[in-house]
Design a protein around this motif. Structure first.
Motif, PDB file in Angstrom:
ATOM      1  N   SER A 267      43.029  32.229 -18.868  1.00 29.90           N
ATOM      2  CA  SER A 267      43.181  33.521 -19.547  1.00 29.90           C
ATOM      3  C   SER A 267      42.285  34.617 -18.986  1.00 29.90           C
ATOM      4  CB  SER A 267      42.889  33.354 -21.045  1.00 29.90           C
ATOM      5  OG  SER A 267      41.530  32.967 -21.234  1.00 29.90           O
TER       6      SER A 267
ATOM      7  N   GLY B 204      43.079  29.661 -27.258  1.00 27.69           N
ATOM      8  CA  GLY B 204      44.320  30.428 -27.299  1.00 27.69           C
ATOM      9  C   GLY B 204      45.520  29.544 -27.027  1.00 27.69           C
TER      10      GLY B 204
ATOM     11  N   ASP C  98      41.196  33.697 -33.694  1.00 26.67           N
ATOM     12  CA  ASP C  98      41.086  32.634 -32.685  1.00 26.67           C
ATOM     13  C   ASP C  98      39.646  32.275 -32.347  1.00 26.67           C
ATOM     14  OD1 ASP C  98      40.437  34.927 -31.276  1.00 26.67           O
ATOM     15  OD2 ASP C  98      41.931  34.654 -29.697  1.00 26.67           O
TER      16      ASP C  98
END
Length: 214
Positions: free
Chosen positions: A120, A171, A194
């Motif tokens: 990410s 995530g 999250d």
């Protein structure tokens, strides 16, 4: 080996059977204290904070930390330790306290730094160091929104990396082989859904008196 270390080792072996928390009979949630051996569950993905002897193929190349969907993996146990110095077993963890989390099976510390996470492009979280080898990159500040003074089991908490002020998170992105189906763990700058975690099953020791809080 000290009596405290023997007890922790015994707890880790015993927890391979995935038994629930142990703290005596009580309707009150158990407190997370120094010496607690626990699993941390991500409240959105329902994965366990996990590590194993598999290194990242990018970034730091250190031991990887993932979110494991399996509820029965002994590689998801962590021991709560003081950020510095000695913390007697059973010492409650107050809101805003810095702690270190030591991986039960590999003895490395939950760690972060300014490397980029592999999926990410957030901040990488790894497992690093070991017995007698630790640095400030291993310190995480425990915080929560409710007014409770001490960290308790099943309470939603945030873990902020002290050096970089980034929050432990997970995530939707998953790894391929050799850890197919495991989720990326990373650190990010803003608190959100999250970045919430709960302490689930583990070994929870009777708390010491309130005058010994960390």
């Amino acid at each position: 080996m000290s009596a405290h270390r023997k007890l922790q080792s015994w707890a880790i072996i015993l927890l391979g059977t995935a038994i629930p928390g142990i703290c005596g009979a009580s309707d009150e949630p158990a407190l997370v204290t120094c010496g607690t051996v626990l699993k941390l569950k991500h409240t959105t993905n329902a994965v366990q904070l996990h590590s194993h002897e598999i290194a990242y193929g990018s970034g730091s190349g250190q031991q990887s930390v993932t979110g494991n969907p399996s509820q029965d993996d002994a590689g998801s146990y962590w021991v709560v330790q003081a950020a510095q110095g000695h913390c007697p077993q059973g010492t409650p963890i107050k809101k805003g306290t810095g702690v270190k989390l030591q991986h039960g099976s590999t003895r490395k510390w939950l760690h972060s730094h300014l490397h980029t996470s592999p999926l990410s492009n957030n901040q990488e979280v790894s497992a690093f160091g070991g017995e007698g080898r630790s640095d400030t990159g291993d310190v995480w500040v425990v915080d929560w929104d409710k007014g409770d003074v001490a960290w308790s089991q099943d309470q939603r908490v945030q873990l902020m990396h002290k050096d970089t002020s980034q929050y432990l998170a997970s995530g939707p992105r998953q790894f391929g082989r050799p850890i197919s189906g495991q989720f990326e763990i990373f650190a990010k700058g803003k608190r959100a859904a999250d970045t919430l975690w709960t302490a689930t099953e583990g070994v929870f020791f009777p708390p010491r008196s309130s005058g010994t809080e960390l």
